[in-house]
Design an enzyme around this catalytic site. Structure first.
Site, PDB file in Angstrom:
ATOM      1  CB  CYS A  20      -3.989  -0.453  17.631  1.00  0.00           C
ATOM      2  SG  CYS A  20      -2.654   0.392  16.704  1.00  0.00           S
ATOM      3  N   GLY A  33      -2.519  -6.444  15.492  1.00  0.00           N
ATOM      4  CA  GLY A  33      -1.194  -5.720  15.399  1.00  0.00           C
ATOM      5  C   GLY A  33      -0.125  -6.549  15.627  1.00  0.00           C
ATOM      6  CG  ASN A  47      -8.123  -0.157  17.628  1.00  0.00           C
ATOM      7  OD1 ASN A  47      -9.150  -0.784  17.938  1.00  0.00           O
ATOM      8  ND2 ASN A  47      -7.506  -0.075  16.511  1.00  0.00           N
ATOM      9  N   GLY A  48      -7.328   3.123  16.660  1.00  0.00           N
ATOM     10  CA  GLY A  48      -8.195   3.873  15.886  1.00  0.00           C
ATOM     11  C   GLY A  48      -7.188   5.010  15.044  1.00  0.00           C
ATOM     12  CE1 TYR A  97      -8.178  -9.885   6.756  1.00  0.00           C
ATOM     13  CE2 TYR A  97      -7.920  -7.889   7.886  1.00  0.00           C
ATOM     14  CZ  TYR A  97      -7.281  -9.164   7.290  1.00  0.00           C
ATOM     15  OH  TYR A  97      -5.758  -9.284   7.362  1.00  0.00           O
TER      16      TYR A  97
HETATM   17  P1  AMP Z   1      -5.017  -7.765  -1.889  1.00  0.00           P
HETATM   18  O1  AMP Z   1      -4.178  -8.993  -2.170  1.00  0.00           O
HETATM   19  O2  AMP Z   1      -4.483  -6.412  -1.763  1.00  0.00           O
HETATM   20  O3  AMP Z   1      -6.500  -7.746  -2.612  1.00  0.00           O
HETATM   21  O4  AMP Z   1      -5.726  -8.068  -0.325  1.00  0.00           O
HETATM   22  C1  AMP Z   1      -6.789  -9.002  -0.088  1.00  0.00           C
HETATM   23  C2  AMP Z   1      -6.669  -9.863   1.013  1.00  0.00           C
HETATM   24  O5  AMP Z   1      -6.094  -8.894   2.297  1.00  0.00           O
HETATM   25  C3  AMP Z   1      -7.794 -10.479   1.576  1.00  0.00           C
HETATM   26  O6  AMP Z   1      -7.697 -11.856   1.632  1.00  0.00           O
HETATM   27  C4  AMP Z   1      -8.160 -10.215   2.777  1.00  0.00           C
HETATM   28  O7  AMP Z   1      -8.442 -11.224   3.741  1.00  0.00           O
HETATM   29  C5  AMP Z   1      -6.720  -9.251   3.142  1.00  0.00           C
HETATM   30  N1  AMP Z   1      -7.274  -7.848   3.816  1.00  0.00           N
HETATM   31  C6  AMP Z   1      -8.293  -7.021   3.628  1.00  0.00           C
HETATM   32  N2  AMP Z   1      -8.050  -6.032   4.479  1.00  0.00           N
HETATM   33  C7  AMP Z   1      -7.036  -6.047   4.731  1.00  0.00           C
HETATM   34  C8  AMP Z   1      -6.210  -5.355   6.003  1.00  0.00           C
HETATM   35  N3  AMP Z   1      -6.629  -4.322   6.326  1.00  0.00           N
HETATM   36  N4  AMP Z   1      -5.032  -5.541   6.366  1.00  0.00           N
HETATM   37  C9  AMP Z   1      -4.585  -6.934   6.051  1.00  0.00           C
HETATM   38  N5  AMP Z   1      -5.264  -7.774   5.166  1.00  0.00           N
HETATM   39  C10 AMP Z   1      -6.219  -7.347   4.755  1.00  0.00           C
END
Ligand code: AMP
Length: 493
Positions: free
Chosen positions: A22, A48, A123-124, A267
């Site tokens: 969030c 979000g 947020n949290g 990220y």
């Molecule tokens: P995956 O395809 O499941 O391995 O997701 C990896 C990708 O998701 C990477 O390109 C990250 O930039 C992105 N990512 C990592 N953590 C999150 C998150 N919590 N929410 C959304 N995207 C994420």
């Protein structure tokens, strides 16, 4: 007879999953507060995208608009903003990926208490929300939503203290977890960070000294968009109270070691934000440099997985001397991949989001840089795409250590069994995603990039539970002994 509290509880779990990311924002004594808040929420949209809400106060009454969808979907129409008059407002963006996103869960949450109206944006993630909720339901509290954040409202409602701030402190002392809150009562706006400061929250000044107002926001990028100046971070464990007398600070908790979320740097945060005085963009570039030092490989090009891999790829290219190229082009109009709920849709989502820059990739040995591998879906698809575009070798470099554990503090991650790194070695992961080589930055390299000498086990400084399994805040809801915890809490005041 079935225990009704159990039923309520399971519903809450299934519908919401308590997995949220969030953004929060608030302004005090600023003309057109709702419009300014909508701008702030726009800047925080990456935190979000599933719902957005604003509660304003016009000096006499509260006004609220909350809806499913993005900030633009909900506040793009001036008529909506016009229905939120006043010089004070708070807002919230929410992102929950499991189960239904329902209107009753959209924040800011609002309640009428005997002391007047009260709104809160969170947020949290509270790690004892289940346990507290069961205790509160048994006491007769009627929950309106299934979010963990409503626990704050219910605890404030039953508190025996007389002032809003004392009731809030009373509630905060009973919750466990990660929280950055922006709250609004009839006479004050409050910004609160949990004792370890896991999630970010900053204070800004808008307008001229003496006549200007105040801003609270998850990230500094929200100050830039509304023309406010950064004043300082709200400190871990601090309650900042902003009222007609100015800004006051209350520190009701014993001091704990700070554990700011390292994944904000990796990220989550927007690269233009400053976190704890550090530029997120520069931090990501430094992580890329560490990665190049630790895991050099001979290749023709460094190619980021856009957008989140871009700064780390730039750092990698500078350090290695290998040219940086945009070998993958991102469609800017597609949201973050995780929004798609099922695997099938997620696969489609990756293709929609990225397309290969064929003339650049053809016949080249490519180093792909991304910030993290979660399930491995994105990497696998990207690698296939880059090979299909004619790359002769594909080496993957990741600007975080392997994500081996789920986050319970407010970053959405799938459950542990779905995290590729929880059950695969790096070599096995390389095979699954189909690369010639795979390497992750080390945990010490990550800490070095963030200005530390390495990860000190005694004083890690960051929350890196998703990378190490070292959870700094207790997880009562996850414990086998949740019922014992419940009986301890049965005496809740
Ligand atoms: P995956 O395809 O499941 O391995 O997701 C990896 C990708 O998701 C990477 O390109 C990250 O930039 C992105 N990512 C990592 N953590 C999150 C998150 N919590 N929410 C959304 N995207 C994420």
């Amino acid at each position: 007879m079935a225990d009704p509290t159990q039923v309520t509880f399971r519903e809450a779990d299934e519908e919401d999953g308590f997995h949220e990311e969030c953004g929060v924002f608030g302004v005090w004594q600023v003309p057109d507060a709702a419009a300014v808040t909508a701008l702030g929420l726009h800047a925080l949209q990456h935190r979000g995208q599933e719902s957005a809400g604003i509660v304003s106060h016009d000096g006499t009454k509260f006004h609220s608009h909350r809806g499913l969808g993005s900030v633009g979907d909900n506040f793009g129409d001036q008529k909506v903003i016009d229905r939120l008059p006043g010089r004070i407002a708070i807002g919230h963006n929410r992102y929950a990926t499991t189960g239904d996103t329902v209107l009753r869960n959209v924040q800011p949450l609002y309640a009428d208490f005997e002391f007047g109206g009260f709104a809160v944006a969170h947020n949290g993630n509270l790690t004892n929300a289940h346990v507290l909720r069961r205790a509160l339901v048994r006491r007769g509290c009627l929950f309106q939503s299934t979010t963990d954040s409503e626990v704050f409202i219910q605890l404030i409602a039953i508190s025996l203290y007389s002032t809003v701030v004392d009731r809030l402190i009373d509630a905060l002392k009973q919750v466990i977890g990660a929280y950055s809150l922006v709250a609004l009562s009839e006479h004050a706006m409050m910004g609160i960070r949990d004792p370890m400061g896991v999630r970010p929250l900053i204070l800004g000044r808008i307008g001229t000294e003496g006549t200007g107002g105040w801003v609270l926001a998850s990230e500094t990028c929200a100050l830039d968009i509304v023309g406010a100046d950064f004043v300082r971070d709200v400190e871990p464990g601090e309650i900042v109270v902003i009222d007609d007398q100015g800004v006051h600070s209350i520190r009701p908790f014993a001091k704990l070691p700070e554990r700011f979320c390292v994944f904000e740097y990796i990220y989550f945060a927007r690269p233009s934000s400053l976190m704890e005085g550090t530029s997120v963009y520069e931090a990501r570039k430094r992580i890329g440099r560490e990665l190049a030092i630790e895991s050099a490989v001979d290749a023709d090009l460094v190619v980021p997985v856009p957008d989140s891999g871009v700064p780390a790829a730039m750092g990698y290219a500078v350090e290695s001397g290998i040219p940086f190229e945009l070998g993958i082009i991102r469609n800017q109009y597609i949201g973050r991949t995780f929004i798609e709920p099922s695997d099938h849709i997620r696969h489609l989502g990756v293709k929609l989001k990225h397309s290969p820059n064929r003339p650049i990739l053809k016949g080249k040995r490519v180093i792909l840089v991304d910030d993290s591998i979660v399930r491995g879906t994105t990497s696998k698809k990207i690698v296939e795409m880059v090979r299909a575009a004619g790359a002769t070798e594909v080496h993957m470099r990741i600007s975080s250590p392997p994500t081996t554990h789920s986050c319970f503090y407010g970053i959405d991650t799938p459950e542990r069994s779905q995290l590729l790194a929880s059950s695969h070695t790096v070599a096995q992961m390389a095979e699954v995603i189909g690369v010639d080589s795979l390497a992750f930055v080390s945990i010490d390299g990550l800490y070095r990039a963030l200005g530390k000498s390495g990860r000190d086990a005694e004083q890690p400084f960051y929350c890196d539970a998703c990378l190490t399994g070292d959870y700094p805040i207790a997880l009562p809801d996850q414990a086998d002994n949740a019922d014992r915890q419940l009986s301890l809490l049965a005496e809740i005041k």
